[in-house]
Design a protein around this motif. Sequence first.
Motif: not given
Length: 335
Positions: A158-159, A153-156, A142
């Motif tokens: 979240r991970l 980044s929102d994905k960053r 992760c």
Amino acid sequence: MDSLTQIVLGASVGEAVLGKKVGNKAMLYGAIAGTIPDLDVLSRNFVDTVTAIEWHRGFSHSILFSLMFAPVFGWLISKIERKSAANWRDWTRLMFWGLFTHPILDAFTTWGTQLFWPIDLKLAFQNIFVIDPLYTVPFLICLILAMRLNRVSDKRRRLNKMGLVLSSSYLIITLILKWFTYNKFINNLEEQGVEYTEIATRPTPFNTLLWTANVDTKNAYLIGNYSLFDSQPVRFKAYPKNHELLGKWSDNDKVRRLINVTEGWYTVEKNEGLLYLNDLRFGLISMQEDESRFAFNYEIRPTANDEVQITETPKYEGGDPRKLFGALWYRILGN
């Protein structure tokens, strides 16, 4: 925990605290913060064996250390990263959480940590081995995926959050497994009519499927293993305490301090005129049925002036790693 795991935890905490503002530098300094407390191992180069053991996971793993040094490290980083969007307070906050989460994680291991130093209170929940791939690998994956993404980044985020959630959830699962296996050991002792005064349980190396128990009886310690795949009763093997072999050395300051480190879980052996003290908290070197060597063993050698020299003996001298892992894996699969 091992260095890699603490680096991963520190980097993830750094990202959670400051990643959106400074990107991968938050992971870098978080990883450094996660490494700093374990620098106490360097003390073994300057002090005797017993003192080094006492200092390990002591002051550097305390809340006091985090509070005292987070502002210092934060100031140093603010001077190095003058052009950064983060200020001294930001870096101090990152370093505090990086330093503080390190001993929190260590508290779940067998060795434990002196989180409230100088108060003489060690926390050791003993529900995870110092190296556990199931804790570290998903967390690391992760983190690597997150660091490849843009800092905003929102994905960053979240991970990174996923890594923290997965690792924390695994710790909770290990606590549940500890409770479950503890009751299995208790039931087996009762069924076998064993009288005992104390029991301590912990997972075996690199997993939480196979657990071991130390049982304190009158003249010996019993050691037994239980796998979640077991179908047969737990077999306990006795190891004589032999505390009387210490003789006059039982009142020696270094010996008494070493016994205090073991929290009373120790046996004594005599070989070629020398005494050896086994620390039972970390168990035997392997799962082989004829194994009699303990992972932590200390030689007590008399010196001049009615004193003793205490040294840690080599752990795996002459051992075959393939046989060690093979025996462990075989036992995990059940009896």
